[in-house]
Design a protein around this motif. Structure first.
Motif, PDB file in Angstrom:
ATOM      1  N   ARG A  15      33.402  37.428  41.378  1.00  0.00           N
ATOM      2  CA  ARG A  15      32.430  37.613  40.294  1.00  0.00           C
ATOM      3  C   ARG A  15      32.791  38.811  39.410  1.00  0.00           C
ATOM      4  O   ARG A  15      31.987  39.220  38.569  1.00  0.00           O
ATOM      5  CB  ARG A  15      31.032  37.850  40.874  1.00  0.00           C
ATOM      6  N   ARG A  16      33.956  39.381  39.579  1.00  0.00           N
ATOM      7  CA  ARG A  16      34.252  40.662  38.937  1.00  0.00           C
ATOM      8  C   ARG A  16      34.376  40.590  37.427  1.00  0.00           C
ATOM      9  O   ARG A  16      34.000  41.534  36.732  1.00  0.00           O
ATOM     10  CB  ARG A  16      35.538  41.254  39.521  1.00  0.00           C
ATOM     11  N   SER A  60      42.451  45.394  36.384  1.00  0.00           N
ATOM     12  CA  SER A  60      43.789  45.989  36.356  1.00  0.00           C
ATOM     13  C   SER A  60      44.683  45.302  37.381  1.00  0.00           C
ATOM     14  O   SER A  60      44.231  44.489  38.196  1.00  0.00           O
ATOM     15  CB  SER A  60      43.699  47.480  36.677  1.00  0.00           C
ATOM     16  N   ALA A  61      45.961  45.659  37.343  1.00  0.00           N
ATOM     17  CA  ALA A  61      46.895  45.123  38.337  1.00  0.00           C
ATOM     18  C   ALA A  61      46.479  45.540  39.737  1.00  0.00           C
ATOM     19  O   ALA A  61      46.605  44.775  40.702  1.00  0.00           O
ATOM     20  CB  ALA A  61      48.311  45.610  38.035  1.00  0.00           C
ATOM     21  N   ALA A  66      44.152  44.193  45.032  1.00  0.00           N
ATOM     22  CA  ALA A  66      43.107  44.372  46.036  1.00  0.00           C
ATOM     23  C   ALA A  66      42.467  43.038  46.397  1.00  0.00           C
ATOM     24  O   ALA A  66      42.168  42.775  47.570  1.00  0.00           O
ATOM     25  CB  ALA A  66      42.048  45.346  45.520  1.00  0.00           C
ATOM     26  N   ALA A  67      42.256  42.179  45.393  1.00  0.00           N
ATOM     27  CA  ALA A  67      41.663  40.868  45.649  1.00  0.00           C
ATOM     28  C   ALA A  67      42.584  40.010  46.510  1.00  0.00           C
ATOM     29  O   ALA A  67      42.128  39.312  47.425  1.00  0.00           O
ATOM     30  CB  ALA A  67      41.359  40.166  44.325  1.00  0.00           C
ATOM     31  N   GLU A  68      43.875  40.052  46.218  1.00  0.00           N
ATOM     32  CA  GLU A  68      44.837  39.306  47.028  1.00  0.00           C
ATOM     33  C   GLU A  68      44.849  39.808  48.461  1.00  0.00           C
ATOM     34  O   GLU A  68      44.900  39.021  49.415  1.00  0.00           O
ATOM     35  CB  GLU A  68      46.240  39.421  46.413  1.00  0.00           C
ATOM     36  N   PHE A  69      44.792  41.127  48.603  1.00  0.00           N
ATOM     37  CA  PHE A  69      44.772  41.729  49.933  1.00  0.00           C
ATOM     38  C   PHE A  69      43.545  41.266  50.716  1.00  0.00           C
ATOM     39  O   PHE A  69      43.648  40.898  51.895  1.00  0.00           O
ATOM     40  CB  PHE A  69      44.781  43.251  49.805  1.00  0.00           C
ATOM     41  N   VAL A  70      42.388  41.294  50.082  1.00  0.00           N
ATOM     42  CA  VAL A  70      41.158  40.864  50.744  1.00  0.00           C
ATOM     43  C   VAL A  70      41.247  39.394  51.146  1.00  0.00           C
ATOM     44  O   VAL A  70      40.845  39.013  52.249  1.00  0.00           O
ATOM     45  CB  VAL A  70      39.938  41.099  49.828  1.00  0.00           C
ATOM     46  N   THR A 131      35.809  46.148  45.634  1.00  0.00           N
ATOM     47  CA  THR A 131      37.059  46.703  46.146  1.00  0.00           C
ATOM     48  C   THR A 131      37.293  48.145  45.713  1.00  0.00           C
ATOM     49  O   THR A 131      38.174  48.814  46.265  1.00  0.00           O
ATOM     50  CB  THR A 131      38.264  45.841  45.728  1.00  0.00           C
ATOM     51  N   ASP A 132      36.512  48.652  44.766  1.00  0.00           N
ATOM     52  CA  ASP A 132      36.606  50.075  44.440  1.00  0.00           C
ATOM     53  C   ASP A 132      36.245  50.936  45.652  1.00  0.00           C
ATOM     54  O   ASP A 132      36.588  52.120  45.709  1.00  0.00           O
ATOM     55  CB  ASP A 132      35.668  50.430  43.276  1.00  0.00           C
ATOM     56  N   PHE A 133      35.559  50.334  46.622  1.00  0.00           N
ATOM     57  CA  PHE A 133      35.216  51.084  47.824  1.00  0.00           C
ATOM     58  C   PHE A 133      36.460  51.541  48.578  1.00  0.00           C
ATOM     59  O   PHE A 133      36.457  52.587  49.240  1.00  0.00           O
ATOM     60  CB  PHE A 133      34.327  50.254  48.741  1.00  0.00           C
ATOM     61  N   PHE A 134      37.532  50.770  48.484  1.00  0.00           N
ATOM     62  CA  PHE A 134      38.769  51.177  49.139  1.00  0.00           C
ATOM     63  C   PHE A 134      39.276  52.502  48.565  1.00  0.00           C
ATOM     64  O   PHE A 134      39.828  53.335  49.284  1.00  0.00           O
ATOM     65  CB  PHE A 134      39.846  50.102  48.976  1.00  0.00           C
TER      66      PHE A 134
END
Length: 277
Positions: A15-16, A60-61, A66-70, A131-134
């Motif tokens: 939803r970002r 951003s890249a 981060a999305a791919e990682f999750v 993912t900004d929490f990371f």
């Protein structure tokens, strides 16, 4: 952690790009906090950051990475729990969806925001994560690294496992009927069990998926230490008040994660039947 180029889960809802989808009112925040922020961070200093958010979010890249990682980490949890839950609990694993958002969004448990942090909502069976929490983990909590971030995802998935087993629902039912101090004590047991289940996931990731590299386990253990209630209270300049703990001390969180990792046995994660946590 070996994650690049591997299978990604199809259960990620992104939803970002829509930006914040609604202001988080006081009731929404309270509901989310009562369910429990699974990582135990005091987020009240960040509540004001939500004001004025809205519009379209440019990713951003780093956001895309981060999305791919999750998505890869979530896929790993799906593979691991699809084996473990039937084998150890005689129950088929139901894969939860994970909602990625930026700033704020809505859940069936109320408002989800960067301030309330990652959480699992039993009302809609979904995990919510900005993912900004990371970045917050690394820069403000001293808990950086890929595997520390993977631990965040695994911990939320562990709450879904608890929900599927009926543990989470029963614990929250009791919490609603007792004093605040008693409710907090039950919450600690919920969170420590999720840490233990996260350790089981880490063991399987190492032994069956082969994705863990040297130093990864230390990252997860460090994350568990940094988000203990006692450590967070000290770092916030407050006196340590055990009766307010909702997630457990640093020693407890590290110990229960390691217990799951060493045993790989869900029966060893029964935090509700032991007197000493």
């Amino acid at each position: 952690m070996k994650w690049q180029g591997r299978r990604q889960s199809k259960n990620v809802v992104d939803r970002r790009r829509g930006g914040a989808t609604g202001a988080v009112g006081g009731v929404g925040v309270v509901v989310v906090l009562l369910i429990g922020w699974a990582l135990g961070v005091d987020v009240t200093p960040f509540l004001s950051e939500l004001e004025g958010q809205g519009g379209t979010t440019q990713l951003s890249a780093a956001d895309e990475r981060a999305a791919e990682f999750v998505a890869v980490t979530l896929a790993d949890t799906e593979e691991i729990w699809a084996d473990i839950l039937p084998d150890q609990a005689g129950q088929r694993y139901a894969e939860p969806a994970l909602v990625l958002f930026s700033g704020a969004t809505q859940s069936a448990c109320g408002g989800a925001s960067a301030a309330t942090g990652p959480f699992y909502c039993p009302a809609d069976k979904q995990i919510y994560l900005d993912t900004d929490f990371f970045v917050t983990m690394e820069r403000q909590l001293g808990a950086g690294g890929d595997f520390a971030a993977a631990y965040v995802v695994a911990h939320e998935v562990a709450h879904s496992v608890q929900d599927q087993l009926g543990i989470l629902g029963e614990a929250n039912r009791v919490r609603a009927q007792v004093s605040e101090a008693q409710s907090n004590a039950i919450s600690v047991r919920i969170e420590l069990q999720a840490d233990c289940y996260s350790g089981i996931w880490a063991r399987a990731a190492s032994r069956t998926l082969g994705t863990i590299e040297r130093g990864d386990l230390d990252e997860a253990l460090n994350a568990a230490r940094q988000i203990g209630d006692d450590t967070l209270q000290r770092n916030a300049g407050r006196s340590v008040q055990p009766h307010t703990f909702t997630h457990g001390t640093s020693d407890q969180r590290e110990r229960w994660f390691e217990k799951g990792y060493q045993s790989g046995d869900m029966r060893q994660c029964d935090t509700f039947s032991v007197q000493r946590l």
